[in-house]
Design an enzyme around this catalytic site. Sequence first.
Site, PDB file in Angstrom:
ATOM      1  N   ASP A  64       0.788  -1.259   0.051  1.00  0.00           N
ATOM      2  CA  ASP A  64       0.013  -0.055  -0.098  1.00  0.00           C
ATOM      3  C   ASP A  64       0.747   1.226   0.038  1.00  0.00           C
ATOM      4  O   ASP A  64       0.279   2.456  -0.196  1.00  0.00           O
ATOM      5  CB  ASP A  64      -0.920   0.149   1.097  1.00  0.00           C
ATOM      6  CG  ASP A  64      -0.235  -0.081   2.452  1.00  0.00           C
ATOM      7  OD1 ASP A  64       0.853  -0.191   2.702  1.00  0.00           O
ATOM      8  OD2 ASP A  64      -0.853  -0.053   3.637  1.00  0.00           O
ATOM      9  N   HIS A  65       1.872   1.221   0.358  1.00  0.00           N
ATOM     10  CA  HIS A  65       3.085   2.269   0.348  1.00  0.00           C
ATOM     11  C   HIS A  65       3.778   2.559  -0.921  1.00  0.00           C
ATOM     12  O   HIS A  65       3.742   3.541  -1.617  1.00  0.00           O
ATOM     13  CB  HIS A  65       4.023   2.216   1.621  1.00  0.00           C
ATOM     14  CG  HIS A  65       3.514   2.631   2.624  1.00  0.00           C
ATOM     15  ND1 HIS A  65       2.531   1.693   3.297  1.00  0.00           N
ATOM     16  CD2 HIS A  65       3.785   3.300   3.775  1.00  0.00           C
ATOM     17  CE1 HIS A  65       2.366   2.260   4.520  1.00  0.00           C
ATOM     18  NE2 HIS A  65       3.094   3.252   4.816  1.00  0.00           N
ATOM     19  N   ASP A 119       3.761  -0.681  11.381  1.00  0.00           N
ATOM     20  CA  ASP A 119       3.228   0.707  11.253  1.00  0.00           C
ATOM     21  C   ASP A 119       2.854   1.166  12.267  1.00  0.00           C
ATOM     22  O   ASP A 119       1.955   0.677  12.961  1.00  0.00           O
ATOM     23  CB  ASP A 119       2.349   0.361  10.036  1.00  0.00           C
ATOM     24  CG  ASP A 119       1.766   1.730   9.216  1.00  0.00           C
ATOM     25  OD1 ASP A 119       1.315   2.709  10.066  1.00  0.00           O
ATOM     26  OD2 ASP A 119       2.147   1.896   8.025  1.00  0.00           O
ATOM     27  N   ARG A 379      -0.336  13.006   9.657  1.00  0.00           N
ATOM     28  CA  ARG A 379       1.117  13.769  10.173  1.00  0.00           C
ATOM     29  C   ARG A 379       1.362  14.831   9.092  1.00  0.00           C
ATOM     30  O   ARG A 379       1.153  14.857   7.897  1.00  0.00           O
ATOM     31  CB  ARG A 379       2.349  12.808  10.037  1.00  0.00           C
ATOM     32  CG  ARG A 379       2.273  11.825  11.055  1.00  0.00           C
ATOM     33  CD  ARG A 379       3.450  10.720  11.104  1.00  0.00           C
ATOM     34  NE  ARG A 379       3.203  10.075  12.381  1.00  0.00           N
ATOM     35  CZ  ARG A 379       3.425   8.707  12.128  1.00  0.00           C
ATOM     36  NH1 ARG A 379       3.914   7.953  11.286  1.00  0.00           N
ATOM     37  NH2 ARG A 379       3.456   7.952  13.361  1.00  0.00           N
ATOM     38  N   SER A 538       6.837   7.556  12.663  1.00  0.00           N
ATOM     39  CA  SER A 538       6.887   6.240  12.334  1.00  0.00           C
ATOM     40  C   SER A 538       7.269   5.233  12.866  1.00  0.00           C
ATOM     41  O   SER A 538       8.290   5.484  13.469  1.00  0.00           O
ATOM     42  CB  SER A 538       7.498   6.175  10.484  1.00  0.00           C
ATOM     43  OG  SER A 538       7.588   5.355  10.015  1.00  0.00           O
ATOM     44  N   ARG A 540       9.140   3.143  11.308  1.00  0.00           N
ATOM     45  CA  ARG A 540      10.065   2.623  10.417  1.00  0.00           C
ATOM     46  C   ARG A 540      11.605   2.213  11.015  1.00  0.00           C
ATOM     47  O   ARG A 540      12.456   3.156  11.625  1.00  0.00           O
ATOM     48  CB  ARG A 540      10.286   3.936   9.549  1.00  0.00           C
ATOM     49  CG  ARG A 540      10.894   3.631   8.062  1.00  0.00           C
ATOM     50  CD  ARG A 540      11.032   4.726   7.136  1.00  0.00           C
ATOM     51  NE  ARG A 540       9.563   5.476   7.146  1.00  0.00           N
ATOM     52  CZ  ARG A 540       9.352   6.682   7.166  1.00  0.00           C
ATOM     53  NH1 ARG A 540      10.292   7.535   7.363  1.00  0.00           N
ATOM     54  NH2 ARG A 540       8.255   7.042   7.383  1.00  0.00           N
TER      55      ARG A 540
END
Length: 646
Positions: A64-65, A119, A379, A538, A540
């Site tokens: 989806d990213h 996520d 964000r 995030s 990440r």
Amino acid sequence: MAKNLTTKILEAHLEKGELIPGTEIAIRIDHTLLQDATGTMALLEFMAMGVDRVKVELAAQYIDHNLLQTDNKNADDHVFLATAAQRFGIHLSKPGNGVSHQVHLERFGVPGKVMLGADSHTPSAAGLAMLAIGAGGLDVALAMAGHPFHLPCPKVFGVKLTGQLPPWVSGKDVILEMLRRHSVKGGVGKIIEYYGPGVATLSATDRATIGNMGAELGATTSIFPSDHRTREFLEAQGRGASWSELAADPDAGYDEYDEIDLSTLEPLIACPSSPDKVVPVREVAGTKVDQVIVGSSVNSSFRDLMTVCRILDGQRVAPHVSFNINPGSRQVLENVAAQGGFMMLLLAGAQIHQPGCLGCIGMGQAPGTDQVSLRTFPRNFPGRSGTKNDRVYLCSPETAAAAGLFGVITDPRELGKLMTWPAVQNPDSYLLDDSSIIHPLPPAEAARAEIVTGPNIVPFPDFEPLPDDLSAEVIITVGDNISTDTIMPAGNKVLPFRSNIPAISRFVFEIIDPEFPERAMAKGSGVVVAGENYGQGSSREHAALAPRYLGIRAKIAKSFARIHKANLINFGILPLTFRDPADYDTLRQGERLLFKGVRQFVASGATEIPVEVNGRTIVTLLEVSARQRQELLAGGTLNFVKQGGA
């Protein structure tokens, strides 16, 4: 003794520890969630553990990213994710099927389950009363391999909701009000539990919006009860059998309290460039708007998009405005289209994009120089949009639609002079189409599946254990509220290298110090010095993994965001805090720090870690669990697990 809902779910999943705030606990994970910006690395980490098949009830991989195919990288990695999902028993949501959070809510979410997702917006599943926590990819890989998830036991922050939202005010304004009151640090170390009579007035997708942006408060997660509104949503999805009633006991207690009378809220907006710079829309009304985007990971449900459709029906967006729609899922798009919403958007001049994260992660949709962009995203950190010195505001779909029509920021209540409030509700029954979800193969067939790796996928790097003594140079000093987007940018230039650590490491701190990677590699062993709430945003893990690849062995900050601190430990970076915050002002880039006997300090359980610098000693604090100390000694969690740690 009366218990809140958070305590009930944690108790039912507790594997180790006691529910005492601040102490380490380990909880059993039911669902795991990966998306493609984190999934390639997480699956490489999972493969390194040598496990044949996932060991959770349900594992899902979403693409989806990274949907822009500017060359082979993203397409190759999608093939890797698809074939690894077949091999290991993971549900795969194909490109274009939607954002992980919206799709999981629709097709997989179950009240009372605990989910771990790579996520930070995984807490969207609060909309279905799931205790859903964002974490680094390695933590999710460990959960997929059958390990419990370790975390400091959070406090439970009870927020009582009363009243009912007035017209032109929505769930987005509830979470913006929470950010206005409590800031991006207000939820750190806490689970936010919403209760009270006002909860019943909020739909499952309203609750998902509030849960999603609880991440912006720094909260571990958020949760709502499972009630008749939860049942409505599940039955509309054809999954009524998954429903069960869940709620706090009457008179249950909380560690902290707040109360919001929904009837008193007005339209709110977060100004550039932080989600907590919240003011009433009326205070910035009249500001010219160049771009509007509705959707992505939050405010992309049927109710949100159909509300915009009804507002735009028969109207036309202002000539100078670029008005964009990012549906949360293919299901949302199909249901909006079935009710005529697609044509309403087209005739109004909107651009309709494929379901996905897109501009929220900086994957396209960047605004122009000095342009104002209104987004329903979660964000607005500096530069996250892909444009330096961007001017991004966060708002509700109602406020976004009003700005699109008038061309300036407008209190959506002004729309009441032109039209009747749409009062859109979610449908009683959704059109369903799971054709873009590939379900797991049976174990015997999966064992024969071949995993296809493209040239951009590089094996996980090896990391050395913590040395006896550590001599390292300060490579950079940074201020407060540094986000993971600042440490490791997203966007279409960077994210395609997510499974190639040597390549992606070239972008660390690119936004504020493009020479950082070269300088760090040249020094061989480095330290980052930071202010408050370092690593917010995030989940990440590349924001920890790439600096470690560049030789960063310690980060000294006034305080850390939860997920980033865990990721630092996962990759063997010491997460140290200043005992005396004033010492932050005494450290300069280029200074050499000596951590003499650091390995023994970590092994002995010492909290205070002395650091020698220019003939003086400052004291730093290492506040981690006994298990995390073992991970740091091993040079990272993967090393620890390979050595037999659990």
